[in-house]
Motif scaffolding. Structure first.
Motif, PDB file in Angstrom:
ATOM      1  N   GLN A 107      35.278  37.195  35.305  1.00 25.88           N
ATOM      2  CA  GLN A 107      36.571  37.373  34.617  1.00 25.88           C
ATOM      3  C   GLN A 107      36.858  36.161  33.726  1.00 25.88           C
ATOM      4  O   GLN A 107      37.220  36.300  32.559  1.00 25.88           O
ATOM      5  CB  GLN A 107      37.682  37.523  35.680  1.00 25.88           C
TER       6      GLN A 107
ATOM      7  N   ASP B  44      33.012  38.076  40.801  1.00 26.14           N
ATOM      8  CA  ASP B  44      33.909  38.752  39.862  1.00 26.14           C
ATOM      9  C   ASP B  44      34.903  37.804  39.206  1.00 26.14           C
ATOM     10  O   ASP B  44      35.261  37.972  38.051  1.00 26.14           O
ATOM     11  CB  ASP B  44      34.672  39.871  40.594  1.00 26.14           C
ATOM     12  N   LYS B  45      35.327  36.805  39.986  1.00 25.42           N
ATOM     13  CA  LYS B  45      36.309  35.849  39.454  1.00 25.42           C
ATOM     14  C   LYS B  45      35.696  35.000  38.338  1.00 25.42           C
ATOM     15  O   LYS B  45      36.308  34.759  37.305  1.00 25.42           O
ATOM     16  CB  LYS B  45      36.816  34.949  40.598  1.00 25.42           C
TER      17      LYS B  45
ATOM     18  N   GLU C  94      37.079  36.132  29.604  1.00 23.46           N
ATOM     19  CA  GLU C  94      38.290  35.635  28.931  1.00 23.46           C
ATOM     20  C   GLU C  94      37.947  34.507  27.966  1.00 23.46           C
ATOM     21  O   GLU C  94      38.468  34.421  26.857  1.00 23.46           O
ATOM     22  CB  GLU C  94      39.315  35.144  29.967  1.00 23.46           C
TER      23      GLU C  94
ATOM     24  N   THR D 227      40.518  43.728  33.173  1.00 24.43           N
ATOM     25  CA  THR D 227      39.692  43.234  34.269  1.00 24.43           C
ATOM     26  C   THR D 227      38.204  43.373  33.969  1.00 24.43           C
ATOM     27  O   THR D 227      37.763  44.402  33.453  1.00 24.43           O
ATOM     28  CB  THR D 227      40.025  44.015  35.564  1.00 24.43           C
ATOM     29  N   ALA D 228      37.445  42.345  34.286  1.00 26.40           N
ATOM     30  CA  ALA D 228      35.985  42.403  34.199  1.00 26.40           C
ATOM     31  C   ALA D 228      35.432  42.310  35.615  1.00 26.40           C
ATOM     32  O   ALA D 228      35.931  41.530  36.428  1.00 26.40           O
ATOM     33  CB  ALA D 228      35.450  41.256  33.359  1.00 26.40           C
ATOM     34  N   MET D 229      34.431  43.132  35.905  1.00 30.58           N
ATOM     35  CA  MET D 229      33.849  43.097  37.255  1.00 30.58           C
ATOM     36  C   MET D 229      32.379  43.510  37.225  1.00 30.58           C
ATOM     37  O   MET D 229      31.925  44.158  36.289  1.00 30.58           O
ATOM     38  CB  MET D 229      34.624  44.026  38.187  1.00 30.58           C
TER      39      MET D 229
ATOM     40  N   ASN E 124      38.883  48.265  31.230  1.00 33.52           N
ATOM     41  CA  ASN E 124      38.123  47.267  31.970  1.00 33.52           C
ATOM     42  C   ASN E 124      36.677  47.217  31.496  1.00 33.52           C
ATOM     43  O   ASN E 124      36.172  48.166  30.902  1.00 33.52           O
ATOM     44  CB  ASN E 124      38.155  47.584  33.473  1.00 33.52           C
TER      45      ASN E 124
END
Ligand code: ZN
Ligand code: ZN
Length: 157
Positions: free
Chosen positions: A7, A3-4, A11, A25-27, A45
């Motif tokens: 993200q 997920d990091k 971005e 947030t992106a997941m 999101n």
């Protein structure tokens, strides 16, 4: 990719392709099935189907992210963010985002192996092709209302 990483990628694409920050947030969401991703109107999101990355690679993922970012930026700016809106279609073209997501190979396979079930009317002999089985006690021939009978099941290959 976790997920990091996702993200960070969202971005980066937002800044590079749209010249704007992605501030939500992106997941990954493993429950998404038929779509590559979705933009959530309530939370702003973005959720991405990880299977697309695993099966189709990073290029496909970037396309999905661009598509979802079109929804995102237009929605936030109060513009037409839906598929049918002109603003949306113009932005898709501008950033070269796909209009639709490619189907997963896994799904193509499922589709290819779909079954066809054949029934025949016992009265007028009309043949019916159905994707799913039907209750022959309940459903009758559309032409003569005769009783339907199961004939055979085919698998499309
Ligand atoms: Zn969309
Ligand atoms: Zn019939």
């Amino acid at each position: 990719m976790d997920d990091k990483d996702l993200q960070y990628l969202v971005e980066k694409i937002s800044l590079y392709e749209f010249g704007k920050h992605f501030q939500h947030t992106a997941m990954f969401n493993s429950r998404l099935r038929t779509t590559g991703g979705r933009y959530l109107l309530q939370s702003h999101n973005i959720e991405i189907n990880k299977k697309y990355l695993d099966q189709l690679g990073e290029e496909e993922l970037v396309g999905i992210i661009k598509h979802e970012l079109c929804h995102y930026h237009l929605h936030i700016e109060g513009k037409g963010y839906q598929h049918r809106d002109r603003d949306f279609r113009e932005l898709l073209t501008k950033v070269k985002a796909p209009r639709f997501c490619s189907m997963l190979p896994e799904r193509k396979e499922q589709k290819r192996l779909q079954k066809t079930i054949i029934y025949r009317c016992t009265n007028c002999q009309l043949v019916y092709h159905r994707k799913r089985s039907i209750n022959t006690e309940k459903y009758v021939c559309g032409k003569c209302r005769g009783k339907l009978k199961f004939v055979k099941e085919l698998t499309n290959r």
